[in-house]
Design a protein around this motif. Structure first.
Motif, PDB file in Angstrom:
ATOM      1  N   LYS A  49       0.719  -1.041  -0.025  1.00  0.00           N
ATOM      2  CA  LYS A  49      -0.051  -0.175   0.074  1.00  0.00           C
ATOM      3  C   LYS A  49       0.912   1.105  -0.168  1.00  0.00           C
ATOM      4  CE  LYS A  49      -4.146   2.536   2.189  1.00  0.00           C
ATOM      5  NZ  LYS A  49      -4.877   2.050   4.006  1.00  0.00           N
ATOM      6  N   VAL A  50       0.321   2.168  -1.436  1.00  0.00           N
ATOM      7  CA  VAL A  50       1.711   3.066  -1.082  1.00  0.00           C
ATOM      8  C   VAL A  50       0.901   4.458  -1.022  1.00  0.00           C
ATOM      9  CG1 VAL A  50       1.809   3.026  -3.581  1.00  0.00           C
ATOM     10  CG2 VAL A  50       3.029   4.422  -2.172  1.00  0.00           C
ATOM     11  N   SER A  51       1.741   5.641  -0.324  1.00  0.00           N
ATOM     12  CA  SER A  51       0.881   7.198  -0.944  1.00  0.00           C
ATOM     13  C   SER A  51       1.792   8.325  -1.838  1.00  0.00           C
ATOM     14  CB  SER A  51      -0.234   7.649   0.455  1.00  0.00           C
ATOM     15  OG  SER A  51       1.657   7.963   1.527  1.00  0.00           O
ATOM     16  N   ASP A  53       2.333   0.447   4.247  1.00  0.00           N
ATOM     17  CA  ASP A  53       2.043  -1.518   4.200  1.00  0.00           C
ATOM     18  C   ASP A  53       2.545  -2.157   3.586  1.00  0.00           C
ATOM     19  OD1 ASP A  53       2.284  -3.384   6.430  1.00  0.00           O
ATOM     20  OD2 ASP A  53      -0.333  -3.224   6.103  1.00  0.00           O
ATOM     21  N   ALA A  54       3.393  -3.561   3.478  1.00  0.00           N
ATOM     22  CA  ALA A  54       3.232  -4.650   2.991  1.00  0.00           C
ATOM     23  C   ALA A  54       3.034  -5.834   3.479  1.00  0.00           C
ATOM     24  CB  ALA A  54       5.496  -4.709   2.322  1.00  0.00           C
ATOM     25  N   TRP A  55       2.872  -6.863   2.857  1.00  0.00           N
ATOM     26  CA  TRP A  55       2.138  -8.515   3.356  1.00  0.00           C
ATOM     27  C   TRP A  55       2.205  -8.870   2.168  1.00  0.00           C
ATOM     28  CZ3 TRP A  55      -1.105  -3.699   2.130  1.00  0.00           C
ATOM     29  CH2 TRP A  55      -2.249  -4.156   1.274  1.00  0.00           C
ATOM     30  N   ARG A 104      10.063  -5.808   6.649  1.00  0.00           N
ATOM     31  CA  ARG A 104      11.063  -4.448   6.838  1.00  0.00           C
ATOM     32  C   ARG A 104      11.018  -3.804   4.809  1.00  0.00           C
ATOM     33  NH1 ARG A 104      13.723  -2.840  10.278  1.00  0.00           N
ATOM     34  NH2 ARG A 104      15.223  -2.056   8.494  1.00  0.00           N
ATOM     35  N   TRP A 105      10.035  -4.498   4.478  1.00  0.00           N
ATOM     36  CA  TRP A 105       9.878  -4.126   2.867  1.00  0.00           C
ATOM     37  C   TRP A 105       9.413  -2.399   3.039  1.00  0.00           C
ATOM     38  CZ3 TRP A 105      11.611  -5.313  -1.720  1.00  0.00           C
ATOM     39  CH2 TRP A 105      11.614  -6.429  -2.209  1.00  0.00           C
ATOM     40  N   ALA A 106       8.888  -2.078   4.208  1.00  0.00           N
ATOM     41  CA  ALA A 106       8.750  -0.754   3.193  1.00  0.00           C
ATOM     42  C   ALA A 106       9.500   0.181   4.337  1.00  0.00           C
ATOM     43  CB  ALA A 106       6.877  -0.596   4.592  1.00  0.00           C
ATOM     44  N   ILE A 107       9.695  -0.048   4.836  1.00  0.00           N
ATOM     45  CA  ILE A 107      10.733   1.049   5.847  1.00  0.00           C
ATOM     46  C   ILE A 107      12.392   1.357   5.059  1.00  0.00           C
ATOM     47  CG2 ILE A 107      13.024   0.919   8.020  1.00  0.00           C
ATOM     48  CD1 ILE A 107      10.940  -0.137   9.648  1.00  0.00           C
ATOM     49  N   ALA A 108      12.639  -0.435   4.219  1.00  0.00           N
ATOM     50  CA  ALA A 108      13.881  -0.850   3.218  1.00  0.00           C
ATOM     51  C   ALA A 108      13.444   0.241   2.152  1.00  0.00           C
ATOM     52  CB  ALA A 108      13.930  -1.920   3.047  1.00  0.00           C
TER      53      ALA A 108
END
Length: 264
Positions: free
Chosen positions: A7-9, A91-93, A74-78
């Protein structure tokens, strides 16, 4: 091979739309460059739909397949450390390999915002269309109600639309006032090129008294872009949310609930 949903903004002001294209900066290109920098993979992400140049998103969704072993948490932060400041991963899932961010989508919600103040709000002017003269909001809401349901929205899409048909279902649509801001929320199973912006431009004519609320039905039934009003400016439009069923319940390829790619 993993399938990761994200999910991206993003603030659309500095982009020539979401989808990658030969010219201009796009959200997709920036995200794919960040993934390449992170994993070394040349990956093409699959967006839940396209947003046009200048259109913003609170909750755009995309998915991609990767061989990377980076933990999902860790994907969102990375990615955020490798993306420009006008894109933020929320978010990532993990999702099943069969999941497709566009075809698996059930509902999408857009918001169009108008600034009704005498002078534009300097802090919100990039996200609201300024309309300083009085609007009949009650009439606009009455006109909007005619669009709820399953209809052929040919009158409310660009003549440049290349879709095989223009039938879409609008589940709900309403106005909400927040101080000097007037927001139109509209939720449907899919949206055509410029559809929300043409609806908003036509409703502004209703609010100005140039059209009656019931003219929205006449325009809808006429199935001609020439009947509707102008296309509202892009900076007032926001993709708010994309909704899915439980992706883990998918046992066969999705039947394209959103049957054509969005072009808002």
């Amino acid at each position: 091979m993993r399938n990761i949903c994200v999910k991206v903004s993003y603030d659309g002001a500095g982009f020539n739309g979401f989808q990658s294209q030969p010219y201009g900066r796009t959200v997709q290109d920036e995200i794919e460059k960040a993934i390449k920098h992170l994993t070394g993979e040349d990956i093409i992400i699959i967006g839940s739909g396209r947003t046009d140049a200048g259109v913003h998103a609170m909750g755009q969704v995309f998915n991609f397949h990767t061989s990377s072993t980076i933990p999902t948490v860790r994907w969102a932060i990375a990615l955020n450390t490798r993306l420009p400041k006008d894109i933020v991963i929320l978010d990532a899932w993990d999702v099943p390999n069969i999941f497709h961010s566009r075809r698996s989508a059930k509902r999408k919600t857009y918001r169009y915002s108008i600034d009704l103040g005498k002078f534009p709000d300097v802090f919100a002017r990039s996200y609201r269309f300024h309309h300083p003269t009085k609007l009949d909001v009650v009439a606009m809401a009455e006109g909007l109600a005619y669009l709820v349901g399953r209809h052929d929205f040919t009158s409310f899409t660009s003549i440049r639309s290349t879709k095989p048909h223009h039938v879409r279902t609008v589940y709900e649509a309403y106005f909400e006032r927040e101080g000097d801001a007037l927001h139109m929320y509209i939720t449907g199973n899919g949206f055509l090129y410029n559809m929300v912006r043409v609806i908003m431009g036509t409703l502004l004519w209703v609010g100005q008294g140039k059209l009656k609320p019931e003219d929205m039905k006449r325009i809808l039934d006429g199935k001609s872009r020439a009947l509707a009003g102008p296309t509202a400016m892009p900076h007032g439009l926001m993709l708010v949310n994309v909704e899915y069923g439980d992706p883990y319940e998918l046992t066969e390829p999705p039947s394209a609930a959103v049957d054509d790619e969005d072009d808002e």
